[in-house]
Design an enzyme around this catalytic site. Structure first.
Site, PDB file in Angstrom:
ATOM      1  N   ALA A 127       0.841  -1.202   0.000  1.00  0.00           N
ATOM      2  CA  ALA A 127       0.000   0.000   0.000  1.00  0.00           C
ATOM      3  C   ALA A 127       0.875   1.249   0.000  1.00  0.00           C
ATOM      4  CB  ALA A 127      -0.926  -0.021   1.210  1.00  0.00           C
ATOM      5  N   GLU A 130      -2.117   6.935  -2.271  1.00  0.00           N
ATOM      6  CA  GLU A 130      -3.084   7.627  -1.387  1.00  0.00           C
ATOM      7  C   GLU A 130      -3.970   8.530  -2.245  1.00  0.00           C
ATOM      8  OE1 GLU A 130      -0.748   9.762   1.479  1.00  0.00           O
ATOM      9  OE2 GLU A 130       0.057   7.903   2.341  1.00  0.00           O
ATOM     10  N   GLY A 134      -0.056   9.721  -5.941  1.00  0.00           N
ATOM     11  CA  GLY A 134      -0.002   8.568  -6.852  1.00  0.00           C
ATOM     12  C   GLY A 134       1.381   8.449  -7.453  1.00  0.00           C
ATOM     13  N   ARG A 253       9.169  -3.832 -12.207  1.00  0.00           N
ATOM     14  CA  ARG A 253       8.653  -3.260 -13.470  1.00  0.00           C
ATOM     15  C   ARG A 253       8.757  -4.225 -14.653  1.00  0.00           C
ATOM     16  NH1 ARG A 253      10.294   2.912 -11.966  1.00  0.00           N
ATOM     17  NH2 ARG A 253       8.289   3.327 -10.985  1.00  0.00           N
ATOM     18  N   LEU A 351     -10.882  -8.167 -35.536  1.00  0.00           N
ATOM     19  CA  LEU A 351     -11.810  -9.285 -35.333  1.00  0.00           C
ATOM     20  C   LEU A 351     -13.264  -8.916 -35.602  1.00  0.00           C
ATOM     21  CD1 LEU A 351     -10.182 -10.717 -32.084  1.00  0.00           C
ATOM     22  CD2 LEU A 351     -10.466 -11.986 -34.216  1.00  0.00           C
ATOM     23  N   GLY A 352     -13.537  -7.633 -35.707  1.00  0.00           N
ATOM     24  CA  GLY A 352     -14.927  -7.207 -35.961  1.00  0.00           C
ATOM     25  C   GLY A 352     -15.832  -7.642 -34.810  1.00  0.00           C
ATOM     26  N   GLU A 376       2.507   0.569 -10.925  1.00  0.00           N
ATOM     27  CA  GLU A 376       3.986   0.524 -10.818  1.00  0.00           C
ATOM     28  C   GLU A 376       4.647   1.613 -11.664  1.00  0.00           C
ATOM     29  OE1 GLU A 376       4.692  -3.359  -8.673  1.00  0.00           O
ATOM     30  OE2 GLU A 376       6.204  -2.098  -9.501  1.00  0.00           O
ATOM     31  N   GLY A 377       3.972   2.763 -11.730  1.00  0.00           N
ATOM     32  CA  GLY A 377       4.494   3.881 -12.494  1.00  0.00           C
ATOM     33  C   GLY A 377       3.866   3.914 -13.880  1.00  0.00           C
ATOM     34  N   THR A 378       3.158   5.004 -14.175  1.00  0.00           N
ATOM     35  CA  THR A 378       2.452   5.099 -15.465  1.00  0.00           C
ATOM     36  C   THR A 378       3.453   5.177 -16.629  1.00  0.00           C
ATOM     37  OG1 THR A 378       2.452   7.506 -15.416  1.00  0.00           O
ATOM     38  CG2 THR A 378       0.545   6.411 -14.402  1.00  0.00           C
TER      39      THR A 378
HETATM   40  C1  LIG Z   1      -6.063  -1.753 -10.650  1.00  0.00           C
HETATM   41  C2  LIG Z   1      -5.028  -0.968  -9.917  1.00  0.00           C
HETATM   42  C3  LIG Z   1      -4.228  -1.612  -8.986  1.00  0.00           C
HETATM   43  C4  LIG Z   1      -3.284  -0.893  -8.253  1.00  0.00           C
HETATM   44  N1  LIG Z   1      -2.524  -1.542  -7.300  1.00  0.00           N
HETATM   45  C5  LIG Z   1      -1.730  -0.818  -6.464  1.00  0.00           C
HETATM   46  C6  LIG Z   1      -1.076  -1.428  -5.340  1.00  0.00           C
HETATM   47  O1  LIG Z   1      -1.138  -2.646  -5.136  1.00  0.00           O
HETATM   48  N2  LIG Z   1      -0.398  -0.625  -4.478  1.00  0.00           N
HETATM   49  C7  LIG Z   1      -0.297   0.726  -4.658  1.00  0.00           C
HETATM   50  O2  LIG Z   1       0.313   1.384  -3.845  1.00  0.00           O
HETATM   51  N3  LIG Z   1      -0.875   1.342  -5.738  1.00  0.00           N
HETATM   52  C8  LIG Z   1      -1.592   0.596  -6.622  1.00  0.00           C
HETATM   53  N4  LIG Z   1      -2.226   1.222  -7.691  1.00  0.00           N
HETATM   54  C9  LIG Z   1      -2.085   2.648  -7.873  1.00  0.00           C
HETATM   55  C10 LIG Z   1      -1.194   2.992  -9.057  1.00  0.00           C
HETATM   56  O3  LIG Z   1       0.141   2.672  -8.777  1.00  0.00           O
HETATM   57  C11 LIG Z   1      -1.404   4.488  -9.345  1.00  0.00           C
HETATM   58  O4  LIG Z   1      -2.697   4.608  -9.919  1.00  0.00           O
HETATM   59  C12 LIG Z   1      -0.365   5.053 -10.286  1.00  0.00           C
HETATM   60  O5  LIG Z   1       0.857   5.125  -9.616  1.00  0.00           O
HETATM   61  C13 LIG Z   1      -0.738   6.435 -10.789  1.00  0.00           C
HETATM   62  O6  LIG Z   1      -1.113   7.264  -9.772  1.00  0.00           O
HETATM   63  P1  LIG Z   1      -2.475   8.114  -9.839  1.00  0.00           P
HETATM   64  O7  LIG Z   1      -3.537   7.176 -10.260  1.00  0.00           O
HETATM   65  O8  LIG Z   1      -2.657   8.856  -8.568  1.00  0.00           O
HETATM   66  O9  LIG Z   1      -2.243   9.127 -11.015  1.00  0.00           O
HETATM   67  P2  LIG Z   1      -1.559  10.562 -10.960  1.00  0.00           P
HETATM   68  O10 LIG Z   1      -0.212  10.488 -10.338  1.00  0.00           O
HETATM   69  O11 LIG Z   1      -2.532  11.515 -10.380  1.00  0.00           O
HETATM   70  O12 LIG Z   1      -1.372  10.851 -12.495  1.00  0.00           O
HETATM   71  C14 LIG Z   1      -2.474  11.189 -13.359  1.00  0.00           C
HETATM   72  C15 LIG Z   1      -1.925  11.311 -14.778  1.00  0.00           C
HETATM   73  O13 LIG Z   1      -0.890  12.308 -14.832  1.00  0.00           O
HETATM   74  C16 LIG Z   1       0.310  11.757 -15.344  1.00  0.00           C
HETATM   75  N5  LIG Z   1       1.468  12.338 -14.644  1.00  0.00           N
HETATM   76  C17 LIG Z   1       1.656  12.427 -13.303  1.00  0.00           C
HETATM   77  N6  LIG Z   1       2.846  13.010 -13.045  1.00  0.00           N
HETATM   78  C18 LIG Z   1       3.407  13.293 -14.250  1.00  0.00           C
HETATM   79  C19 LIG Z   1       4.644  13.901 -14.656  1.00  0.00           C
HETATM   80  N7  LIG Z   1       5.521  14.324 -13.773  1.00  0.00           N
HETATM   81  N8  LIG Z   1       4.884  14.026 -15.972  1.00  0.00           N
HETATM   82  C20 LIG Z   1       3.990  13.586 -16.918  1.00  0.00           C
HETATM   83  N9  LIG Z   1       2.802  13.001 -16.585  1.00  0.00           N
HETATM   84  C21 LIG Z   1       2.520  12.859 -15.280  1.00  0.00           C
HETATM   85  C22 LIG Z   1       0.215  10.261 -15.060  1.00  0.00           C
HETATM   86  O14 LIG Z   1       1.018   9.524 -15.944  1.00  0.00           O
HETATM   87  C23 LIG Z   1      -1.265  10.009 -15.263  1.00  0.00           C
HETATM   88  O15 LIG Z   1      -1.540   9.823 -16.614  1.00  0.00           O
HETATM   89  C24 LIG Z   1      -3.131   0.506  -8.471  1.00  0.00           C
HETATM   90  C25 LIG Z   1      -3.918   1.149  -9.439  1.00  0.00           C
HETATM   91  C26 LIG Z   1      -4.851   0.444 -10.155  1.00  0.00           C
HETATM   92  C27 LIG Z   1      -5.698   1.162 -11.164  1.00  0.00           C
END
Ligand SMILES: Cc1cc2nc3c(=O)[nH]c(=O)nc-3n(C[C@H](O)[C@H](O)[C@H](O)COP(=O)(O)OP(=O)(O)OC[C@H]3O[C@@H](n4cnc5c(N)ncnc54)[C@H](O)[C@@H]3O)c2cc1C
Length: 399
Positions: A127, A130, A134, A253, A351-352, A376-378
């Site tokens: 966890a 928050e 994110g 990752r 696949l339609g 794990e980082g977008t």
């Molecule tokens: C199904 C699911 C399972 C998950 N499991 C876990 C888990 O087990 N443990 C845990 O701790 N978390 C978990 N997460 C959370 C996940 O790691 C976060 O959603 C992710 O890190 C992104 O954070 P955020 O959603 O708050 O997006 P934000 O940080 O608010 O970002 C929103 C958008 O802005 C972009 N962005 C943010 N900062 C920048 C920047 N500096 N430059 C360019 N673009 C930026 C992001 O790429 C994204 O597109 C999970 C999420 C999902 C959906």
């Protein structure tokens, strides 16, 4: 130099996991996509395959005297190969393998022998995220305060994978807000601890077989010895300790990227079968000038899938051989996250009606694949990490 020829035992292991994915995961994939939050009890049989983590003291005893030769296939490469096979079966179910949470990786990496004794056999989630924190993991606001022999935790955590089914959670919290990232530590909180409440489960677009929970910590007291690593805040504002914590992502990752490779491969294989059934047999010897647009799309997807897999394997191989792989780990996740999404979408397009119908799995794979680009980082964050490394800039110079 990476040798991509897999040893026989790895090929056998891969084939066994493929069979498991085919026989156990695929037949129940739709059931738990529709029955979100139902416990996939069929997965319980897998617990018997979990190997308890080795204690540090055990490791010293059988430490070889000579430096071992570089392994061709070590545990990281074996793990990504396995994950690809399992996620070919179903990604949400792979995340529901009892006892194999992200928290387990953190515990196995840093726990003391005494902590391994207490937590080693428990299914542990992780966890970090928050409501207000994110991508910027250094901004978390959950606190841990030492009170006598106990830490007192307060705060909220959201989107915790396996948060409902797990037996313990590794929680990131700050012990000194003024210290910034240097004050962030991780703690093991066992289920049933007073003050630790599961607030709700998320309803999700994809990987619906995997449960995702939100937690509240309200004066939650845990033993002082539940901190992972040292409680010392070495230097205020120093990011050295935090960078160490973030390094665990270099290992995880490529595994997440491998999930994308598995899902995309499933979609591609299904598409190929359907194309061939409808008479469009793929002929790899055909001149590129004579390809139909359908064939071109297919070959392009195959090439991107292969490139994704090679990046994943390279990052994992480097980890096995003690080479720094932050750049390659981020590259693999950026590539696999993006292309798993694009490939599964394109397959549904080719696949339609078959790609849109709930009778088949491609529409589900399209929904499942997007997560690889989020947790794990977008994708954007991976690009940022790659750019920083190429340009020689740090996180405050390139945000
Ligand atoms: C199904 C699911 C399972 C998950 N499991 C876990 C888990 O087990 N443990 C845990 O701790 N978390 C978990 N997460 C959370 C996940 O790691 C976060 O959603 C992710 O890190 C992104 O954070 P955020 O959603 O708050 O997006 P934000 O940080 O608010 O970002 C929103 C958008 O802005 C972009 N962005 C943010 N900062 C920048 C920047 N500096 N430059 C360019 N673009 C930026 C992001 O790429 C994204 O597109 C999970 C999420 C999902 C959906």
């Amino acid at each position: 130099m990476i040798n991509l020829e897999l040893p026989e035992e790895i090929k056998t292991d891969r084939a066994n996991l493929h069979q498991l994915a085919k026989d156990l995961f695929r037949p129940i994939a739709r059931k738990y996509d529709e029955g979100e939050h139902e416990n996939p009890t069929e997965m319980e049989v897998l617990r018997q395959f979990n190997v308890p983590p080795r204690k540090k003291s055990d490791k010293k005893e059988d430490k070889p005297k000579k430096k071992p030769p570089k392994p061709e296939v070590g545990p990281s490469l074996q793990a990504v190969i396995r994950i690809e096979e399992l996620c070919w079966g179903d990604c949400g179910l792979t995340l529901s393998w009892p006892g194999r949470g992200l928290g387990n990786a953190a515990i196995n990496a840093v726990a003391t022998d005494e902590q391994l004794e207490r937590f080693g056999g428990k299914w542990a989630a992780m966890a970090i995220t928050e409501p207000e924190s994110g991508s910027d993991t250094g901004s978390i606001s959950t606190t841990a305060e030492l009170d006598g022999d106990e830490w007192v935790l307060n705060g909220e955590k959201i989107f915790v994978t396996a948060g409902d089914r797990c037996e313990a959670v590794v929680v990131w919290a700050t012990i000194d807000k003024d210290a910034g990232k240097a004050g962030i530590k991780s703690f093991v909180v066992e289920k049933g601890t007073p003050g630790f409440k599961l607030d709700h489960l998320e309803h999700k677009l994809g990987i619906r077989a995997s449960d995702t929970a939100a937690f509240v910590f309200n004066n939650c007291r845990i033993p002082k010895d539940n901190i992972l690593g040292s409680a010392e805040v070495k230097e205020k504002k120093s990011t050295a300790g935090f960078k160490g914590v973030m390094k665990t992502f270099d290992n995880t990752r490529p595994s997440v990227a491998a999930q994308g490779v598995g899902i995309a491969r499933a979609a591609l294989e299904f598409t190929k079968e359907q194309m061939e059934e409808s008479g469009a047999k793929l002929d790899y010897g055909k001149s590129p000038n004579n390809l139909s647009s359908q064939e071109k799309d297919y070959y392009m997807m195959e090439a991107h899938l292969e490139a994704s897999r090679l990046l994943v394997w390279k990052a994992a191989w480097m980890a096995d051989n003690g080479e720094r792989n932050s750049l390659e780990a981020s590259m693999s996740k950026a590539k696999a996250g993006r292309y798993a999404t694009l490939i599964t979408q394109k397959c549904c397009e080719l696949l339609g009606p078959l790609g849109w119908s709930k009778k088949h799995l491609p529409e589900k794979w399209m929904r499942d694949s997007k997560i690889v680009d989020i947790y794990e980082g977008t994708g954007q964050i991976q690009h940022l990490i790659v750019a920083r490394q190429f340009l020689g800039l740090n996180s405050s110079q390139l945000k």
